[in-house]
Design a protein around this motif. Sequence first.
Motif, PDB file in Angstrom:
ATOM      1  N   ASP A 145       0.862  -1.141  -0.014  1.00 23.10           N
ATOM      2  CA  ASP A 145       0.203   0.024   0.067  1.00 23.10           C
ATOM      3  C   ASP A 145       0.824   1.173   0.007  1.00 23.10           C
ATOM      4  N   SER A 146       1.976   1.331   0.439  1.00 22.14           N
ATOM      5  CA  SER A 146       2.781   2.504   0.535  1.00 22.14           C
ATOM      6  C   SER A 146       3.273   2.420  -0.778  1.00 22.14           C
ATOM      7  N   ILE A 147       3.655   1.538  -1.470  1.00 17.58           N
ATOM      8  CA  ILE A 147       4.175   1.641  -2.842  1.00 17.58           C
ATOM      9  C   ILE A 147       2.999   2.241  -3.729  1.00 17.58           C
ATOM     10  N   LEU A 148       1.913   1.827  -3.644  1.00 14.72           N
ATOM     11  CA  LEU A 148       0.697   2.159  -4.424  1.00 14.72           C
ATOM     12  C   LEU A 148       0.436   3.774  -3.923  1.00 14.72           C
ATOM     13  N   SER A 149       0.535   4.103  -2.782  1.00 15.10           N
ATOM     14  CA  SER A 149       0.406   5.444  -2.363  1.00 15.10           C
ATOM     15  C   SER A 149       1.453   6.412  -2.854  1.00 15.10           C
ATOM     16  N   PHE A 150       2.820   5.915  -3.011  1.00 17.45           N
ATOM     17  CA  PHE A 150       3.406   6.670  -3.659  1.00 17.45           C
ATOM     18  C   PHE A 150       3.328   7.064  -5.090  1.00 17.45           C
ATOM     19  N   MET A 151       2.786   6.064  -5.771  1.00 14.64           N
ATOM     20  CA  MET A 151       2.437   6.456  -7.064  1.00 14.64           C
ATOM     21  C   MET A 151       1.264   7.083  -7.321  1.00 14.64           C
TER      22      MET A 151
END
Length: 157
Positions: A145-151
Motif C-alpha cells: 500500500d505504501s508503494i501504491l500510495s507513492f504512485m
Amino acid sequence: MRRNSADQNYLNLFWISGWLLFGLVMSSLYPLIPPFVGVVFCYLVIHFNRREENATTIFLGFLYLCLYDLNKGFYLFSYLILFAIFYKFAIYKIQNIITCNNCILAAYVTIAYLGHFFLNAFFAYLDNESFPYFSNYYFYYIAIDSILSFMLFKVTR
C-alpha cells in the motif's frame, strides 16, 4: 448551463468502487492480495480538507472502511474512530516532523494498519474479548500500500 458530454466522472467512480469491492472480496479469499485499506486511508487524509469538492468519494471511502471492518471481523466504525483521532491530533505533527513526502505517505499507511490493529486490541481489552490476531501479512500490506500510495498521491502542505 449545458453539461459537457465528456464529463463522465461518475463512471470512473463506479469502476474504482467496483474494483475496490472486488479487491476486498479477493483479499478475503487469498491472503496475499492486500485489501488496499492503507491507500483508501491515505486518500481520505489527503482529501478530507476539501470535503465540498470530494463529498461522494469521501463518503465511499468511509463506506469501504466500514465494509472492511465488517468483512474482517473488527469492531464496526473502528476505522472512523481512528481517522477522527488521527486527523484531529496527529496529522499536522507528522507533517511537521517528517520532511520527505513519500515518508509521510508511508506513515499514513502504517498508521492505517497498525493503528487500526492497536485500536481494535484496545476495544477487545475493554470488552474483555480475545485480541485480534497479528500476523506478518500486516507488514506485507504496509509495503504494497505504501508503494501504491507513492504512485497515486502527492502530499500538499
